[in-house]
Every structure is written in structure tokens, then in C-alpha cells.
Design a protein around this motif. Structure first.
Motif, PDB file in Angstrom:
ATOM      1  N   ASN A 149       0.100   3.725   8.733  1.00  0.00           N
ATOM      2  CA  ASN A 149       0.044   2.933   7.485  1.00  0.00           C
ATOM      3  C   ASN A 149      -1.256   3.156   6.717  1.00  0.00           C
ATOM      4  O   ASN A 149      -1.513   2.481   5.719  1.00  0.00           O
ATOM      5  CB  ASN A 149       0.179   1.442   7.822  1.00  0.00           C
ATOM      6  N   GLN A 150      -2.084   4.106   7.207  1.00  0.00           N
ATOM      7  CA  GLN A 150      -3.440   4.263   6.660  1.00  0.00           C
ATOM      8  C   GLN A 150      -3.481   4.326   5.131  1.00  0.00           C
ATOM      9  O   GLN A 150      -4.299   3.650   4.492  1.00  0.00           O
ATOM     10  CB  GLN A 150      -4.111   5.495   7.247  1.00  0.00           C
ATOM     11  N   PHE A 174      -1.969   2.945   2.935  1.00  0.00           N
ATOM     12  CA  PHE A 174      -1.688   1.673   2.249  1.00  0.00           C
ATOM     13  C   PHE A 174      -2.801   0.646   2.450  1.00  0.00           C
ATOM     14  O   PHE A 174      -2.778  -0.431   1.864  1.00  0.00           O
ATOM     15  CB  PHE A 174      -0.383   1.077   2.784  1.00  0.00           C
ATOM     16  N   TRP A 175      -3.816   0.968   3.308  1.00  0.00           N
ATOM     17  CA  TRP A 175      -4.844  -0.030   3.608  1.00  0.00           C
ATOM     18  C   TRP A 175      -5.807  -0.224   2.434  1.00  0.00           C
ATOM     19  O   TRP A 175      -5.995   0.667   1.626  1.00  0.00           O
ATOM     20  CB  TRP A 175      -5.675   0.383   4.821  1.00  0.00           C
ATOM     21  N   GLU A 176      -6.446  -1.396   2.399  1.00  0.00           N
ATOM     22  CA  GLU A 176      -7.477  -1.672   1.397  1.00  0.00           C
ATOM     23  C   GLU A 176      -8.770  -0.949   1.791  1.00  0.00           C
ATOM     24  O   GLU A 176      -8.974  -0.640   2.980  1.00  0.00           O
ATOM     25  CB  GLU A 176      -7.740  -3.179   1.327  1.00  0.00           C
ATOM     26  N   ASP A 179      -1.569  -4.607   3.554  1.00  0.00           N
ATOM     27  CA  ASP A 179      -1.462  -3.261   2.988  1.00  0.00           C
ATOM     28  C   ASP A 179      -0.712  -3.269   1.681  1.00  0.00           C
ATOM     29  O   ASP A 179       0.046  -4.197   1.384  1.00  0.00           O
ATOM     30  CB  ASP A 179      -0.948  -2.230   4.011  1.00  0.00           C
TER      31      ASP A 179
END
Ligand code: FBP
Length: 335
Positions: A211-212, A214-216, A265
Motif C-alpha cells: 500500500n506504500q 497510498f501512504w501520507e 491511506d
């Protein structure tokens, strides 16, 4: 003969030290234990009793249910609804409140549970668990949703059972965290891990790396620094784990430290995270904090949150205190 302390004995002795305790709570906990023993047996027998695979139905979260999601939910409800200790229940698998049938007396507690956590692991024979949270309820009322929407800091008790190579129960009633192993021979949970604590420092993180993108930025930065290891600002190498089962991740962290993250995310901005506040994040936060760790959304202490819905999702960052505080610092710096 070693003096094996059973869970029941441990709770009764612990309750004796507390003023004004009636013993009802001990019986309620024993009801939860009975349900989890049944679930442990079923999970262990798996295909031998045809309980694996999908149920071709969806739960309130829009997730395809596993047969065991439904079966374990029924086991929890049937073990708890007749005993007279509860005024109502809530479950990951059921949309609204689960009422106490009118033929049974009502009690002064509310139970919230995820009957089968880590359900994507069940068909591949990996660790799964049950997570539960107990709240007090106004006496003599038919509880409404509002009665359940209480801060995590108001929990009376929180626990989880890990159905792994051995079946473990981890529990807090606000007086530290203790671990018990199910002795299958005598059918009793035995105290094997008294006073569990989480080291403040760690070099092990758990996050679903897929999911990297999509991370903040604060989470991107934290993970990037961990991956740079000794060549970066952290000047130490980090190890990574992802079991896709929150109960197993938290148990590992209670055993050797670490940090577990299912952060906010950007995939679906309307969804604050994947994990549910009332029966995943709150009980785990109570346990982790009682073991000396910390649990945050990145911006807020989970146990201080005012819930807005039974199945509300929240970002979760928990584990070794110094790492959680570092990531919260990155979030607050970013604003
Ligand atoms: P369930 O309660 O539906 O199993 O969902 C929660 C969970 O399985 C956690 O136990 C685990 O940490 C996470 O979801 C795994 O998510 P992903 O499949 O995205 O890695």
C-alpha cells in the motif's frame, strides 16, 4: 508439581483485590473463554469439519465473509446471550446491536468483538484470532448504539485469543497485561506470561508494503528511514514482518517489541483506515498501553477518540513507545 495458575483463579484473585467487585465480571470472562475454546477447537479441525472457505455472503463492511466468520460470530453470541451478564453485544459481522433475547435476563456489561481476526489467513492455515472489548452499561435499559460509542479509555477489560501453534489468551483489566496458554489436555488457560511489557525501543516494523504509494508523507518518511538502516539517519538496520493478522502482530510485539501500522491511506479518502475502532483498535490500544507501549492514529491517542459509529475505521500505529512517538512527531510536524 508446578503450581499452574488457571485464568479463572487469576481473575478471581485479581478481582478480590479490587473494591466493590461482585464476581459477575469473572463469570462474564469465563463465558468469553468458553466461546474461544470452542473456536480454538474448530479452527484446529479446519477442513476435517468443513469450516474453511467462503460463505458467499458479505458483512456490513462489504467484505466477503468466510464460513468461519459467521460460525465464530454465532459461537460468541450463543455463549454470551443467555448468561445474564450482558445488556447487549456488537460484532464485526453484524450490522446493528445484537440484543439479548427477551427470555434472558440483562446484565450491566456490553461486549464488542471481532470473532475472527485475520480471516484472510484461515484458508492458508496461518494465525487468526478473536478480539474482545468489555464496557459497562447503564443498568436496566435496552442499550442504544450510543451506549456502545464510548471512548476506549472507558473499557473495563480487553483481550484477544491467538489461534496459532498454541492457543494463547492475552488479557487486561487495567492492571497490567497477562498471557495464558490453553492446556488442551485439561481444557484450561494457564498463566504462562505474567506482566507482559513492550520495550520502548525496537528495530522491527510491520506494515503492508503493497500500500506504500497510498501512504501520507509522514509514514513514507518513517518507512524510508527504516529501510535506509545504518546508511540513514536511524543508524541501525530494521527488520520487517507482515502476518496479515493483527492479533499475531500484537502478540509478537508484546513478546519482543516492534511497531505495527495500518495507517491512513489515500486510496479512499472517505475511509480513515482499514481497522475498526470499537473491536480492533480500542481493545488492542488498551492492551498495548497497559504493557507500556503506545497506540495512535498518527495524530490522536486511540483511547481518547470519541467514537462515531459501531463499525468506524481508524488509522492504527501501535507498539514500542519511542517509535510511535517518532511517527506522531512526523505527523504533527507535517500538520
Ligand atoms: P479482518 O478482521 O476482517 O480479518 O481484518 C483485519 C485484518 O485481517 C487484520 O488482522 C490484519 O492486520 C489486516 O486486516 C490485514 O490487512 P491486509 O490484508 O490489507 O494486509
Amino acid at each position: 508439581m508446578t503450581n499452574h495458575v488457571t485464568l479463572t483463579q487469576f481473575i478471581i484473585e485479581q478481582q478480590r483485590e479490587l473494591p466493590g467487585v461482585s464476581g459477575t465480571f469473572t463469570s462474564l470472562l469465563n463465558d468469553v473463554v468458553t466461546a474461544c475454546k470452542k473456536i480454538s477447537h474448530l479452527v484446529n479441525r479446519g477442513n476435517l469439519v468443513g469450516v474453511l472457505g467462503s460463505a458467499e455472503s458479505e458483512n456490513v463492511q462489504g467484505e466477503v465473509q468466510k464460513k468461519l466468520d459467521i460460525i465464530t460470530n454465532d459461537i460468541m453470541v450463543e455463549a454470551l446471550n443467555w448468561t445474564g451478564h450482558l445488556a447487549g453485544m456488537a460484532s464485526e459481522e453484524i450490522d446493528g446491536i445484537i440484543p439479548i433475547p427477551s427470555q434472558y435476563p440483562k446484565g450491566k456489561y456490553l461486549a464488542l468483538f471481532d470473532p475472527l481476526d485475520g480471516s484472510s489467513n484461515i484458508d492458508v492455515n496461518l494465525a487468526v484470532g478473536t478480539i474482545f472489548s468489555i464496557l459497562r452499561c447503564r443498568e436496566g435499559v435496552e442499550p442504544a448504539v450510543e451506549d456502545f460509542l464510548r471512548k476506549g479509555s472507558e473499557q473495563v477489560c480487553a483481550g484477544f485469543v491467538l489461534y496459532g501453534p498454541s492457543t494463547m489468551m492475552v488479557l487486561t483489566t487495567g492492571h497490567g497485561v497477562n498471557g495464558f496458554t490453553l492446556d488442551q489436555d485439561i481444557g484450561e488457560f494457564i498463566l504462562t506470561h505474567p506482566a507482559m511489557t513492550i520495550p520502548a525501543e525496537t528495530s522491527e516494523f510491520a506494515i503492508n508494503m503493497s500500500n506504500q504509494r497510498f501512504w501520507e508523507p509522514p509514514v513514507q518518511r518513517y518507512i524510508e528511514e527504516c529501510l535506509q538502516g545504518t546508511e540513514g539517519v536511524r543508524e541501525k538496520d530494521f527488520n520487517m514482518r507482515w502476518i496479515a493478522s493483527m492479533v499475531a502482530e500484537v502478540y509478537r510485539i508484546l513478546t519482543r517489541g516492534g511497531i505495527f501500522m495500518y495507517p491512513y491511506d489515500l486510496r479512499d479518502p472517505s475511509r480513515a483506515g482499514k481497522l475498526r475502532l470499537m473491536y480492533e483498535a480500542n481493545p488492542m490500544a488498551f492492551i498495548v498501553e497497559q504493557a507500556g507501549g503506545a497506540c495512535s492514529t498518527g495524530r490522536e491517542r486511540i483511547l481518547d477518540m470519541n467514537p462515531t459509529g459501531l463499525h468506524q475505521r481508524v488509522p492504527v500505529i501501535l507498539g514500542s513507545k519511542n517509535e510511535v512517538e517518532r511517527i506522531v512527531g512526523y505527523h504533527l510536524a507535517k500538520g
